[in-house]
Scaffold this active site. Sequence first.
Site, PDB file in Angstrom:
ATOM      1  CG  LEU A 197     -15.379  16.869  23.566  1.00  0.00           C
ATOM      2  CD1 LEU A 197     -14.962  18.280  24.895  1.00  0.00           C
ATOM      3  CD2 LEU A 197     -15.572  15.273  24.090  1.00  0.00           C
ATOM      4  N   GLY A 198     -19.071  16.661  20.527  1.00  0.00           N
ATOM      5  CA  GLY A 198     -20.823  16.000  20.052  1.00  0.00           C
ATOM      6  C   GLY A 198     -21.451  17.984  20.469  1.00  0.00           C
ATOM      7  CB  ALA A 199     -24.728  18.856  22.298  1.00  0.00           C
ATOM      8  CG  ASP A 200     -21.608  18.499  26.144  1.00  0.00           C
ATOM      9  OD1 ASP A 200     -21.872  19.548  26.254  1.00  0.00           O
ATOM     10  OD2 ASP A 200     -20.637  17.265  26.754  1.00  0.00           O
ATOM     11  N   GLY A 201     -19.166  20.194  21.682  1.00  0.00           N
ATOM     12  CA  GLY A 201     -18.255  20.866  21.171  1.00  0.00           C
ATOM     13  C   GLY A 201     -16.424  20.163  20.864  1.00  0.00           C
ATOM     14  N   GLY A 244     -17.495  13.926  12.866  1.00  0.00           N
ATOM     15  CA  GLY A 244     -16.507  13.874  13.572  1.00  0.00           C
ATOM     16  C   GLY A 244     -15.463  13.601  12.398  1.00  0.00           C
ATOM     17  CG  ASP A 245     -15.152  10.882   9.497  1.00  0.00           C
ATOM     18  OD1 ASP A 245     -14.905  11.274  10.726  1.00  0.00           O
ATOM     19  OD2 ASP A 245     -16.038  10.514   9.193  1.00  0.00           O
TER      20      ASP A 245
END
Length: 307
Positions: free
Chosen positions: A215-219, A245-246
């Site tokens: 979730l990127g900056a949302d962890g 993500g990988d």
Amino acid sequence: MIVTVTLNPAVDHTLAIPDLPEDGEIARTDDARVDPGGKGINVSKYLVELDTETTATGITGDFLGRFVRDSLTEQGIDSDFVDIEGRTRLNTTILTDDAEYKLNHDGPTVDGRAIETLLETIEHHDPGTVVIGGSLPPGLGPGSIDRIARAGNWRTAVDVGGTVLRDLNASYTLCKPNREELAVATDRSIDSLKDCYDAVEQLQAMGYDRVVASLGADGAILATPDDLLHAAALETTVVDTVGAGDSLLAGVLAALERGATDEEALRAGVAVAAQVVSVPGTTVPPLDDVPTRLESVPVSSPEPFSR
Ligand SMILES: O=P(O)(O)OC[C@@]1(O)O[C@H](CO)[C@@H](O)[C@@H]1O
């Protein structure tokens, strides 16, 4: 041992320029690099740095395919690709002072027969887990992923697009969607963490035993049949997000392969991703200090969803 499968590998070309040029202008830079890429290949690159046994396979072709294979060998990453006549693609990332542009080619057309050769290659390496990552090249549909998942006695994890996630029918031990893929796979709009939790549960109901959502900056979220866990992202200087993500997936899989708990695996994934976003392209940063960073990853079990 983990075999990664990249059906549509790429040479990743990463260029940095302060601003995009105006129409008709040339932007010049000496800040550029090329890396062997594609989601499964990246997972293998990070797994090797995490001391986890892996072989990267998939479908390569022509001189860019040779570059992918030779670079992996130079980097000490075991690989065993099926070579086709078409040309492996070149994907470009342009980093400006305040933005990241990613241009991905569709890739060469692949004949379904390449999948049969690929299956022999995978079987030869006798994997416990097969990770299938990235887009499908023209000529292949989701059925080829199901075919690989059903062909052997291995667990299969997928990191594929949202529509493909929706269309797969075999049994999958894990999938790793990002926010956009969660939305497409579940046909929901995702505006909040609660929406992410709902979408993750929907994916589990669709047959994915575990879901790791980046979730990127949302962890990140890790959902298992028994638990739903959320980890906040670690503070870090983001150079670019390619491969984030990988690396999250590689961190989770490497930890699970070592027998870590789900919570430890989620912490490891987030700690690895924080290192990877701080370097350009899909460069592999040193990951030996990951164990020392695990405790700093805040993990919680979202209240209404505690199982
Ligand atoms: O076009 P796909 O297969 O979805 O993604 C390919 C890609 O963007 O994904 C990797 C980063 O995750 C890069 O190495 C590669 O260029």
